[in-house]
Design an enzyme around this catalytic site. Structure first.
Site, PDB file in Angstrom:
ATOM      1  N   TRP A 105       6.576  -4.514  -4.855  1.00 46.41           N
ATOM      2  CA  TRP A 105       6.081  -3.937  -3.592  1.00 46.41           C
ATOM      3  C   TRP A 105       4.688  -4.474  -3.268  1.00 46.41           C
ATOM      4  CZ3 TRP A 105       2.140  -0.688  -1.770  1.00 46.41           C
ATOM      5  CH2 TRP A 105       1.244  -0.216  -2.734  1.00 46.41           C
TER       6      TRP A 105
ATOM      7  N   SER B 150       3.707   1.041  13.913  1.00 40.95           N
ATOM      8  CA  SER B 150       4.075   2.455  13.993  1.00 40.95           C
ATOM      9  C   SER B 150       2.993   3.339  13.389  1.00 40.95           C
ATOM     10  CB  SER B 150       5.408   2.658  13.282  1.00 40.95           C
ATOM     11  OG  SER B 150       5.572   3.998  12.907  1.00 40.95           O
ATOM     12  N   SER B 151       2.503   2.952  12.217  1.00 42.65           N
ATOM     13  CA  SER B 151       1.474   3.762  11.538  1.00 42.65           C
ATOM     14  C   SER B 151       0.193   3.810  12.335  1.00 42.65           C
ATOM     15  CB  SER B 151       1.138   3.153  10.180  1.00 42.65           C
ATOM     16  OG  SER B 151       2.129   3.439   9.264  1.00 42.65           O
TER      17      SER B 151
ATOM     18  N   HIS C 167      -5.577  -0.039  -1.863  1.00 47.37           N
ATOM     19  CA  HIS C 167      -6.204   1.121  -2.473  1.00 47.37           C
ATOM     20  C   HIS C 167      -6.405   2.268  -1.496  1.00 47.37           C
ATOM     21  CE1 HIS C 167      -7.263   3.272  -5.933  1.00 47.37           C
ATOM     22  NE2 HIS C 167      -8.138   3.875  -5.156  1.00 47.37           N
TER      23      HIS C 167
ATOM     24  N   TYR D   5      -4.750   6.583  -1.082  1.00 49.47           N
ATOM     25  CA  TYR D   5      -5.403   7.814  -0.620  1.00 49.47           C
ATOM     26  C   TYR D   5      -4.805   8.297   0.686  1.00 49.47           C
ATOM     27  CZ  TYR D   5      -8.528   6.903  -4.431  1.00 49.47           C
ATOM     28  OH  TYR D   5      -9.029   6.676  -5.675  1.00 49.47           O
TER      29      TYR D   5
ATOM     30  N   SER E 252      -4.181  22.763  -0.217  1.00 48.30           N
ATOM     31  CA  SER E 252      -5.294  23.632   0.179  1.00 48.30           C
ATOM     32  C   SER E 252      -4.859  24.710   1.160  1.00 48.30           C
ATOM     33  CB  SER E 252      -6.412  22.797   0.814  1.00 48.30           C
ATOM     34  OG  SER E 252      -6.828  21.789  -0.071  1.00 48.30           O
TER      35      SER E 252
ATOM     36  N   HIS F 189     -10.154  -2.887  -8.895  1.00 51.30           N
ATOM     37  CA  HIS F 189      -9.751  -2.326 -10.196  1.00 51.30           C
ATOM     38  C   HIS F 189      -8.251  -2.528 -10.445  1.00 51.30           C
ATOM     39  CE1 HIS F 189      -9.127   1.863  -8.178  1.00 51.30           C
ATOM     40  NE2 HIS F 189      -7.994   1.233  -8.235  1.00 51.30           N
ATOM     41  N   HIS F 190      -7.526  -2.965  -9.417  1.00 57.75           N
ATOM     42  CA  HIS F 190      -6.129  -3.342  -9.629  1.00 57.75           C
ATOM     43  C   HIS F 190      -6.026  -4.755 -10.189  1.00 57.75           C
ATOM     44  CE1 HIS F 190      -4.522   0.133  -7.376  1.00 57.75           C
ATOM     45  NE2 HIS F 190      -5.627   0.013  -6.673  1.00 57.75           N
TER      46      HIS F 190
ATOM     47  N   LYS G  73     -12.286  18.927  -6.153  1.00 52.53           N
ATOM     48  CA  LYS G  73     -11.111  19.522  -5.499  1.00 52.53           C
ATOM     49  C   LYS G  73     -10.322  20.387  -6.479  1.00 52.53           C
ATOM     50  CE  LYS G  73     -10.126  16.724  -1.585  1.00 52.53           C
ATOM     51  NZ  LYS G  73      -9.887  17.890  -0.764  1.00 52.53           N
TER      52      LYS G  73
ATOM     53  N   ARG H 232       5.579  -3.644 -17.146  1.00 55.73           N
ATOM     54  CA  ARG H 232       6.370  -3.097 -16.042  1.00 55.73           C
ATOM     55  C   ARG H 232       7.219  -4.207 -15.416  1.00 55.73           C
ATOM     56  NH1 ARG H 232       1.977  -2.397 -11.133  1.00 55.73           N
ATOM     57  NH2 ARG H 232       3.770  -1.605 -10.018  1.00 55.73           N
TER      58      ARG H 232
END
Lengths: 518, 390
Positions: free
Chosen positions: A132, A161-162, A245, A249, A260, A294-295, A323, A442
């Site tokens: 992916w 679309s997004s 990244h 999120y 929440s 960091h990936h 959180k 993987r």
């Protein structure tokens, strides 16, 4: 002025109603969830034992690739957009989304995009098979040109679309809040989506840039990612993860919003530290732009680069910790009951935190040399993607289903769904920490014998989790078709917010006259 | 109520310990089925220590956090008549749980930084080995020694297809392992010839992406003789799972003997370039080379994979006299953007000649019947001249 929906198929094709479009998004994402889940079942069936049994390695790679693409872009993202469509107008006291026609278009771009993507399975070269994350040059010069071209076009369509969906959400939240609904009075779900939408608008064009460069490398004779022509394969990874990244999120922030809303309801106590939750969400979003590499700790970055990305990544633990602590403090001295939405939220809290711990471990660059691209990473991101995003989505559906349909789901069945999901999920992904640390990479279609036992456990867990999602579908259909009627405005005793002031089921048009928020 | 919460936290801690326990039952390189190997280099031991430190910090924070959660869930159940309080903010508490984690992170960053500096210090290596990843094998080049070879998976296809019982080192065995001396600082120069691969040996704590067009360094100082097995860690296409790494670490004297032997073999192979072979000799050798290097893609029967790898059986290139130059070119120089490696740099001329001869005569290529065709013999000297003529 109030009028009902059109009849038949035209209702869904032409609709500009936020509730209809929300339902379309939710059903579409569930269909993709089942499709992506079917791909996962094939993966786990092949990995049940060492040796190649069911598929060949090429098809296996197509499955891992399609599973990731369909789950991220087809299931999780549209699910939260569907939730945003349904809930944001009702939560801020608006009659609909700010740009209803664009809302229709942003949904109807998705089915063709995923039809194109799925159609590649039936082409000569098969579906995309570079993962992916589709690293170049495996995804460009080494890929089947037809497959890669269709894939790129599909990604562009999803991206459009997004972007439209997020612009709509931003416009709605900024302009259509009821009188008195100041920013710091907005429900947290609205806040997290506002921040998510800005992230989407910022990074989807970056993804579009990455795939356009791929397209040029394949058909335009350029060498963006080809060292032989003066390009750099690692450039692709930088561009991809600059999108990728923030993307994770984008997936998890609305989940934070859902949790929440639910935890205070079933703790019968207001959310602890509302403003610190808002600031923490914003901090996570800002940090998401400076941690992408960091990936890529093993690509051979200079030491200074590694240190910068390590420190920045470790910092994310701070707002995320805030959180988690706030949610627990919300429950402290509350009056807690354990209906299904709460059970899923609690599972989210514990399992997401475990995913957070492994995230901190992964941020430690020297240790990441051992973790990177192993099953430890697979376990880590499924703890945040599945136990994080998907569990919170299940929680949200049970929480708001009575409001959407005016009917109550079956609590015993829903609890069966919860426990089978919880057990199935952990059986699948907890042992993957072990095999990953022991050295299993993987995206392997076959593996060495020392990994066999835990892979078998993992596959059994996956089948249980898979079956339990069929039960979820059954529960939702039973509720919609014949669940016990509930007309109470407030389904849950402790629920707060404007959506709980309208009748159940929510009328086709709500807040034609804006409410006043004190 | 507190007692119960305590019991639960003991239980949690206990189950967390399970992660630590298998390390006790680990073998000499500190391998276990559940945890990262301790490994056999100073770096791998440092990395293992950091990993365990981070793990235990997470366990402690987890016990405290989940302890508070479980306590709240038990103590404030509505079913037991709990009445909700109404407090919902405290700046002091928020500051506390922002600052304390930050301090813990600084504590974590310190050892991580020193370890990373150690990982990056590849200076003053005593031995340089170039590691090249290609679809789907590794090749090793002992820089300055004139010794290089390709390392292929040696697990029989029958084991993968479940037609034979799987051996102990299933998918972790190769025909020619990388042999290195213990006690010497070895620098690995990692690159790739086609797509991105990643050279990973857990016992050495070395994982370095192999990127076409770029060379990156990594290093290891192996303290203990033994066999250390690793994998390709970056998705590189169909046979990503079938290109393992085997490192044999041996005492220095043994390494020197091995190197001398390798150099001798290399010299012998070079000498063969001027020799003229019979067709049978070339066909026998060619079949061997073909099976080892070519059959993964072009298949044993020469029919290739439709849409991905071209058929050689009956192809114009392998059957006509006009095709010979093209045939030599593709085998020697490859077509890397389509996945065909440039074998001219990795195989000796005698093997190149043998495999080309084999491809021109096997499967009914050549004269049109199953008998090999005398007109289609390629000698090592032909390959040598072809390379020179470029």
């Amino acid at each position: 002025m109030a009028h009902g929906p059109a009849k038949g198929i035209r209702r869904w094709l032409y609709t500009t109603n936020h509730k209809d479009i929300g339902s379309l998004y939710l059903w579409f994402s569930f269909a993709m969830f089942i499709l992506g889940g079917a791909f996962a079942m094939i993966i786990r069936a092949e990995l049940f034992q060492p040796g190649m049994q069911l598929v060949d390695p090429e098809f296996f790679n197509q499955m891992t690739t399609m599973h990731g693409l369909v789950m991220v872009f087809g299931a999780i993202m549209p699910a939260f957009v569907g939730l945003a469509n349904w809930m944001i107008p009702m939560m801020i006291g608006a009659p609909d989304m700010a740009l209803p026609r664009m809302n229709n278009l942003s949904f109807w771009l998705l089915p063709p995009a995923f039809l194109m993507l799925a159609a590649t399975l039936f082409t000569e070269g098969g579906a995309p098979q570079a993962g992916w994350t589709f690293y170049a040059p495996l995804s460009t010069t080494y890929a089947n040109p037809l497959t890669a071209t269709i894939f790129i076009f599909a990604v562009h369509t999803m991206g459009a679309s997004s972007i439209m969906g997020s612009i709509n959400i931003i416009a709605t939240i900024l302009n259509m809040r009821a009188p008195g609904m100041s920013y710091m009075k907005m429900p947290l779900f609205v806040w997290t989506w506002l921040i998510t939408a800005f992230l989407l608008v910022a990074v989807m064009p970056v993804l579009a840039g990455a795939v356009t460069m791929m397209l040029m490398d394949i058909h335009g004779g350029t060498s963006f990612f080809d060292a032989a022509g003066g390009g750099d394969p690692v450039l692709f990874q930088h561009v991809f993860w600059f999108f990728g990244h923030p993307e994770v999120y984008i997936i998890i922030l609305p989940a934070f919003g859902v949790i929440s809303q639910i935890i205070p309801t079933f703790s019968r106590k207001p959310l602890f530290g509302y403003s610190s939750m808002v600031y923490a969400t914003a901090s996570i979003a800002l940090l998401s732009f400076i941690v992408w590499a960091h990936h890529m700790f093993t690509v051979g970055m200079p030491l200074a680069g590694e240190l910068f990305f390590m420190y920045a990544t470790m910092l994310i633990a701070v707002p995320t910790g805030v959180k988690v602590f706030n949610w627990i403090a919300t429950m402290f001295k509350g009056s807690i009951s354990f209906e299904t939405p709460m059970l899923f939220s609690l599972a989210f809290l514990v399992l997401f935190t475990i995913g957070g711990f492994t995230g901190v471990m992964l941020s430690i660059a020297p240790a990441d040399f051992q973790y990177h691209d192993s099953y430890f990473v697979v376990a880590h991101f499924h703890y945040v993607m599945v136990a994080g995003a998907v569990f919170s989505m299940s929680a949200a559906v049970y929480y708001w289903l009575p409001k959407w349909t005016g009917r109550m789901y079956s609590e015993p069945l829903a609890q069966v769904h919860f426990w089978t999901s919880f057990v199935g999920f952990n059986l699948t992904f907890f042992p993957q920490h072990f095999v990953g640390l022991a050295g299993m990479p993987r995206r392997y279609s076959d593996y060495a014998l020392q990994f066999a036992d835990y892979n078998m456990v993992s596959s059994c867990g996956a089948f249980l989790y898979g079956v339990s999602q069929i039960l979820f579908l059954v529960i939702v259909i039973l509720t919609v078709k014949g669940g016990k009627k509930t007309t109470k405005e407030k389904t849950w005793e402790g629920a707060e917010g404007l959506e709980w002031t309208v009748p159940s089921p929510a009328p086709y048009h709500t807040f034609s006259t804006p409410p006043t928020v004190k | 109520m507190f007692a119960r919460a305590k019991q639960l936290s003991v239980l949690l801690l206990g189950s967390a310990c399970l992660w630590g326990v298998p390390a006790l039952a680990a073998d000499s390189a500190g391998r276990s089925a559940e945890n990262m190997p301790i490994g056999v280099t100073p770096v791998s031991q440092t990395v293992y220590d950091i990993h365990m430190l981070m793990f235990w910090i997470c366990v402690v924070i987890g016990v405290l956090t989940f302890g508070a959660l479980i306590f709240s869930l038990i103590a404030y159940r509505k079913s037991k008549g709990a009445v909700a309080a109404n407090f919902h903010e405290s700046t002091k508490v928020e500051i506390a749980w922002t600052v304390i984690p930050f301090i813990i992170l600084i504590g974590m960053a310190w050892p991580a930084t020193t370890a990373l500096i150690e990982v990056y210090d590849s200076d003053e290596a005593e031995l340089d080995i170039k590691v090249t990843g290609s679809q789907w094998k590794w090749s090793y080049d002992y820089i300055g020694e004139g010794v290089s070879f390709i390392s292929n998976l040696s697990t029989p296809k029958d084991q993968i297809a479940n037609l034979a019982a799987k051996g102990e080192n299933y998918l972790q065995e190769v025909d020619e392992p990388l042999v290195v001396p213990v006690g010497k600082k070895i620098r690995f120069l990692v690159t790739a010839s086609d797509v991105i691969h990643s050279w990973w040996v857990p016992d050495l704590a070395v994982k370095r992406d192999a990127i076409p067009g770029f060379t990156h360094e990594s290093w290891a100082l192996i303290e203990q003789p033994g066999t250390y097995r690793g994998f390709c860690a970056e998705l590189c296409g169909k046979d990503h799972a079938f290109m393992p790494i085997v490192v044999e670490a041996v005492p220095e004297a043994e390494y020197n003997d091995w190197l001398a032997q390798k150099k001798k073999e290399a010299a012998e192979i070079r000498a063969l370039t001027s020799k003229v072979f019979t067709l049978d000799e070339l066909m026998t050798k060619g079949k061997e080379v073909y099976t080892k290097h070519c059959s993964t893609c072009h298949m044993e029967n020469g029919e290739g994979v439709q849409g991905a790898f071209p058929a050689l059986k009956g192809s114009a290139m392998a059957t006509t006299a006009e095709g010979l130059a093209g045939h030599l070119d593709i085998v020697v120089n490859g077509n890397t953007s389509k996945g065909m490696p440039a074998w001219g740099t990795s195989l000796p001329d005698v093997e190149l000649a043998a495999v080309i001869t084999y491809e021109r005569n096997a499967w009914g290529n050549g004269s049109g019947d199953d008998e090999p065709d005398e007109d289609d013999i390629v000698q090592p000297i032909d390959v040598y001249n072809f390379k020179k003529g470029e």
